[in-house]
Design an enzyme around this catalytic site. Structure first.
Site, short mmCIF file in Angstrom:
data_model
loop_
_atom_site.label_atom_id
_atom_site.label_comp_id
_atom_site.label_asym_id
_atom_site.label_seq_id
_atom_site.Cartn_x
_atom_site.Cartn_y
_atom_site.Cartn_z
N ASP A 163 -63.34 -45.83 28.62
CA ASP A 163 -63.18 -47.28 28.72
C ASP A 163 -63.12 -47.70 30.19
OD1 ASP A 163 -62.65 -47.50 25.75
OD2 ASP A 163 -61.01 -46.20 26.36
N HIS A 191 -56.93 -46.86 22.87
CA HIS A 191 -58.40 -46.71 22.87
C HIS A 191 -58.92 -47.33 21.58
CE1 HIS A 191 -62.43 -45.25 23.21
NE2 HIS A 191 -62.33 -44.66 22.04
P1 NAD Z 1 -69.14 -35.10 15.59
O1 NAD Z 1 -68.95 -35.49 14.16
O2 NAD Z 1 -70.51 -34.94 16.15
O3 NAD Z 1 -68.37 -33.73 15.86
C1 NAD Z 1 -67.07 -33.50 15.44
C2 NAD Z 1 -66.94 -32.02 15.23
O4 NAD Z 1 -65.57 -31.76 14.93
C3 NAD Z 1 -67.76 -31.49 14.04
O5 NAD Z 1 -68.57 -30.42 14.48
C4 NAD Z 1 -66.70 -31.02 13.04
O6 NAD Z 1 -67.11 -29.89 12.31
C5 NAD Z 1 -65.53 -30.73 13.98
N1 NAD Z 1 -64.22 -30.70 13.34
C6 NAD Z 1 -63.75 -31.48 12.34
N2 NAD Z 1 -62.51 -31.10 11.99
C7 NAD Z 1 -62.19 -30.08 12.81
C8 NAD Z 1 -61.04 -29.26 12.92
N3 NAD Z 1 -59.99 -29.40 12.11
N4 NAD Z 1 -61.04 -28.28 13.86
C9 NAD Z 1 -62.10 -28.11 14.66
N5 NAD Z 1 -63.24 -28.84 14.58
C10 NAD Z 1 -63.26 -29.82 13.67
O7 NAD Z 1 -68.28 -36.15 16.42
P2 NAD Z 1 -68.38 -36.47 17.99
O8 NAD Z 1 -69.41 -37.51 18.20
O9 NAD Z 1 -68.43 -35.20 18.75
O10 NAD Z 1 -66.97 -37.20 18.21
C11 NAD Z 1 -65.76 -36.50 18.06
C12 NAD Z 1 -64.58 -37.46 18.08
O11 NAD Z 1 -64.50 -38.13 19.33
C13 NAD Z 1 -64.65 -38.59 17.03
O12 NAD Z 1 -63.36 -38.77 16.50
C14 NAD Z 1 -65.04 -39.80 17.85
O13 NAD Z 1 -64.63 -41.00 17.24
C15 NAD Z 1 -64.27 -39.51 19.11
N6 NAD Z 1 -64.67 -40.25 20.32
C16 NAD Z 1 -63.68 -40.64 21.16
C17 NAD Z 1 -63.99 -41.31 22.32
C18 NAD Z 1 -62.91 -41.75 23.28
O14 NAD Z 1 -63.25 -42.45 24.25
N7 NAD Z 1 -61.64 -41.39 23.12
C19 NAD Z 1 -65.33 -41.59 22.63
C20 NAD Z 1 -66.32 -41.15 21.75
C21 NAD Z 1 -65.99 -40.48 20.58
C1 LMR Z 2 -66.17 -44.91 21.73
O1 LMR Z 2 -65.37 -45.60 22.36
O2 LMR Z 2 -67.36 -44.77 22.07
C2 LMR Z 2 -65.73 -44.23 20.44
O3 LMR Z 2 -64.34 -44.15 20.41
C3 LMR Z 2 -66.28 -44.94 19.26
C4 LMR Z 2 -65.97 -44.20 17.97
O4 LMR Z 2 -65.49 -44.87 17.03
O5 LMR Z 2 -66.22 -42.99 17.89
#
Ligand code: NAD
Ligand code: LMR
Length: 331
Positions: A163, A191
């Site tokens: 962010d 977030h």
């Molecule tokens: P994704 O679905 O591509 O990958 C998630 C992975 O986590 C999958 O491979 C899944 O098998 C694994 N997983 C699920 N449960 C698990 C567990 N108990 N132990 C280990 N691995 C596990 O998702 P992504 O695009 O990589 O995003 C991951 C997370 O990050 C999501 O929750 C998304 O919303 C979040 N995110 C946060 C931010 C932020 O700014 N904080 C930004 C983008 C995404």
């Molecule tokens: C982001 O800020 O890009 C993510 O947290 C969005 C999401 O819901 O995975």
């Protein structure tokens, strides 16, 4: 070329086979997380169905022949994954599926982050630093922290650096200045779409940023654009941000370990000590500096009425999430 002879730092990444994992692991292995003199050993945690995909990523890591990568362990067992971990990037989380209420989402994530917190408590290294990326990141961090009573609470953080970087990018574009001219920007709160990107303390070339833009743009364009950027990326890409999220995770841990530059600060969600009226213990985003390997909240900023109401709204949401997970017996 030979890498340094110092002992490798154990970096555990959960959700390693996911899209953020794919953007993250190569950068960690190439030295961008901890610096060019620090060898790393990667510990990849996945659910059983995704272990094979993580093995495929590990094959590609081998094929890069990174001088700093001293080994890769892949497991679906949290206890093994966090044993001896120095840095833990908790990326894997349960996404919201159709028809899922917020309470269901928190409960599903409690089933992931509480056991991971317990595994960190049981076996991580004394200097463990945890960054939670998986959403809802702030409250997932709280759940993990509550399950790890022997680890100092301040070692559990959640990511708002994406962010922060988004806000810097938007402001730089608006003013047609390089991002390097923007300092002291702050993301306050959660977030989520309630977060408050603050331009009243930010500076552009040493001048107050809020005074360089008109108020209508700041309030009606800048704030919602930054706060809803995650949703806009999902809409455009058909998947949530991955490379920018991985980049922000690298920035967060890099600065935590190596320190923030003099004369500037960044944003991170860390346990509140009550500063700026944020209830103690909530993992909320603040203006922070890192000194001696620990985050410190920047003190003494004057908060005007507008900023106060925006911070309060986001903190109220964090409070509700905390109450909800308390109700689920997770705290
Ligand atoms: P994704 O679905 O591509 O990958 C998630 C992975 O986590 C999958 O491979 C899944 O098998 C694994 N997983 C699920 N449960 C698990 C567990 N108990 N132990 C280990 N691995 C596990 O998702 P992504 O695009 O990589 O995003 C991951 C997370 O990050 C999501 O929750 C998304 O919303 C979040 N995110 C946060 C931010 C932020 O700014 N904080 C930004 C983008 C995404
Ligand atoms: C982001 O800020 O890009 C993510 O947290 C969005 C999401 O819901 O995975």
């Amino acid at each position: 070329m030979s890498a340094s002879t110092t002992a490798p730092v154990n970096v555990t990444v959960t959700g390693a086979a996911g899209q953020i994992g794919y953007a993250l692991l190569f950068r960690i292995a190439s030295g961008q997380l901890l610096g060019p003199d620090t060898p790393v050993r990667l510990r990849l945690l996945e659910i059983p169905q995704a272990v094979k995909a993580a093995e495929g990523t590990a094959m590609e890591l081998d094929d890069c022949a990174f001088p700093l990568l001293s080994g890769i362990d892949i497991t679906d067992d949290a206890t093994a994954a966090f044993d001896g971990a120095n840095v833990a990037l908790l990326v894997g989380a349960r996404p919201r599926s159709k028809g899922m209420e917020r309470g269901d989402l928190l409960e599903a994530n409690g089933g992931i982050f509480a056991p991971q917190g317990r595994a960190i408590n049981a076996g991580a290294a004394d200097d463990i630093r945890v960054l939670v990326v998986g959403n809802p990141a702030n409250t997932n961090a709280l759940i993990a922290q509550a399950a790890a009573p022997d680890v100092p609470a301040a070692r559990f953080t959640a990511m708002t650096r994406l962010d922060h970087n988004r806000a810097v990018g938007q402001l730089a574009k608006k003013l047609s200045v390089p991002v390097t001219e923007i300092t002291k920007l702050t993301i306050w709160g959660n977030h989520s779409a309630t977060q408050y990107p603050d331009l009243y303390h930010a500076e552009v070339n040493g001048k107050v940023a809020a005074e360089q833009v008109d108020e209508a743009w700041l309030r009606d364009t800048f704030i919602p654009t930054v706060a809803k950027r995650g949703a806009a990326i999902i809409e455009a890409r058909g998947a949530s941000s991955a490379a920018s999220a991985a980049n922000a995770a690298i920035d967060h841990v890099h600065d935590w370990v190596n320190g923030t530059p003099a004369g500037d600060w960044t944003s991170a969600a860390i346990p509140s000590d009550g500063s700026y009226g944020v209830p103690e213990g909530l993992i909320s985003s603040f203006p922070v500096v890192s000194r001696g390997g620990a985050w410190e909240i920047v003190q003494g900023l004057e908060i005007d009425e507008f900023s106060r109401s925006r911070i309060d709204a986001s903190v109220a949401e964090l409070n509700e999430e905390r109450e909800a997970v308390k109700g689920l017996g997770l705290l």
